[in-house]
Motif scaffolding. Structure first.
Motif, PDB file in Angstrom:
ATOM      1  N   LEU A  19     -72.372 -40.604 -46.734  1.00 57.07           N
ATOM      2  CA  LEU A  19     -70.920 -40.762 -46.752  1.00 57.07           C
ATOM      3  C   LEU A  19     -70.449 -41.293 -48.107  1.00 57.07           C
ATOM      4  O   LEU A  19     -69.452 -40.830 -48.662  1.00 57.07           O
ATOM      5  N   LYS A  20     -71.208 -42.254 -48.650  1.00 57.86           N
ATOM      6  CA  LYS A  20     -70.857 -42.811 -49.959  1.00 57.86           C
ATOM      7  C   LYS A  20     -70.968 -41.742 -51.042  1.00 57.86           C
ATOM      8  O   LYS A  20     -70.118 -41.668 -51.941  1.00 57.86           O
ATOM      9  N   LEU A  21     -72.002 -40.915 -50.960  1.00 63.70           N
ATOM     10  CA  LEU A  21     -72.160 -39.847 -51.948  1.00 63.70           C
ATOM     11  C   LEU A  21     -71.044 -38.811 -51.838  1.00 63.70           C
ATOM     12  O   LEU A  21     -70.593 -38.265 -52.852  1.00 63.70           O
ATOM     13  N   GLN A  22     -70.591 -38.531 -50.621  1.00 62.69           N
ATOM     14  CA  GLN A  22     -69.512 -37.564 -50.448  1.00 62.69           C
ATOM     15  C   GLN A  22     -68.188 -38.091 -50.991  1.00 62.69           C
ATOM     16  O   GLN A  22     -67.369 -37.326 -51.478  1.00 62.69           O
ATOM     17  N   ARG A  23     -67.987 -39.389 -50.929  1.00 58.96           N
ATOM     18  CA  ARG A  23     -66.738 -39.982 -51.426  1.00 58.96           C
ATOM     19  C   ARG A  23     -66.788 -40.321 -52.911  1.00 58.96           C
ATOM     20  O   ARG A  23     -65.789 -40.758 -53.476  1.00 58.96           O
ATOM     21  N   PRO A  29     -63.834 -45.668 -61.283  1.00 56.24           N
ATOM     22  CA  PRO A  29     -64.957 -45.796 -62.217  1.00 56.24           C
ATOM     23  C   PRO A  29     -65.837 -47.020 -61.957  1.00 56.24           C
ATOM     24  O   PRO A  29     -67.046 -46.969 -62.151  1.00 56.24           O
ATOM     25  N   VAL A  30     -65.237 -48.114 -61.491  1.00 53.14           N
ATOM     26  CA  VAL A  30     -66.015 -49.317 -61.209  1.00 53.14           C
ATOM     27  C   VAL A  30     -66.979 -49.057 -60.046  1.00 53.14           C
ATOM     28  O   VAL A  30     -68.147 -49.470 -60.078  1.00 53.14           O
ATOM     29  N   GLU A  31     -66.501 -48.356 -59.018  1.00 51.71           N
ATOM     30  CA  GLU A  31     -67.364 -48.027 -57.886  1.00 51.71           C
ATOM     31  C   GLU A  31     -68.498 -47.107 -58.300  1.00 51.71           C
ATOM     32  O   GLU A  31     -69.634 -47.265 -57.853  1.00 51.71           O
ATOM     33  N   ILE A  32     -68.198 -46.141 -59.158  1.00 54.55           N
ATOM     34  CA  ILE A  32     -69.223 -45.215 -59.629  1.00 54.55           C
ATOM     35  C   ILE A  32     -70.279 -45.967 -60.434  1.00 54.55           C
ATOM     36  O   ILE A  32     -71.486 -45.746 -60.256  1.00 54.55           O
TER      37      ILE A  32
END
Length: 73
Positions: A19-23, A29-32
């Motif tokens: 799910l995290k990869l799909q979102r 950018p901070v989350e990435i």
């Protein structure tokens, strides 16, 4: 019973990761960057474990030579 709990927990972790990869494309950018650091850390730990196990566990231990003291002349 413990094995089924473990399998269920691993499935749950896998689903959350998917799910995290799909979102990820819509993430900030901070989350990435955070996700990349965590992923890099996990991959490094797994790689180090594989290298450590392949170095220590894969080599058969040979017969140890008995050491005798040198007699003085």
């Amino acid at each position: 019973m413990a094995a089924s709990n473990f399998v269920q927990e691993m499935r749950s972790v896998g689903e959350r990761l998917l799910l995290k990869l799909q979102r990820l494309p819509q993430a900030e950018p901070v989350e990435i960057a955070t996700f990349s650091v965590i992923l890099l850390f996990t991959a490094t730990v797994v790689l180090l474990l594989v290298v450590a196990c392949s170095c220590c566990c894969a080599q058969p231990r040979g017969r140890k030579a008995q050491v005798r003291p040198v007699t003085p002349r």
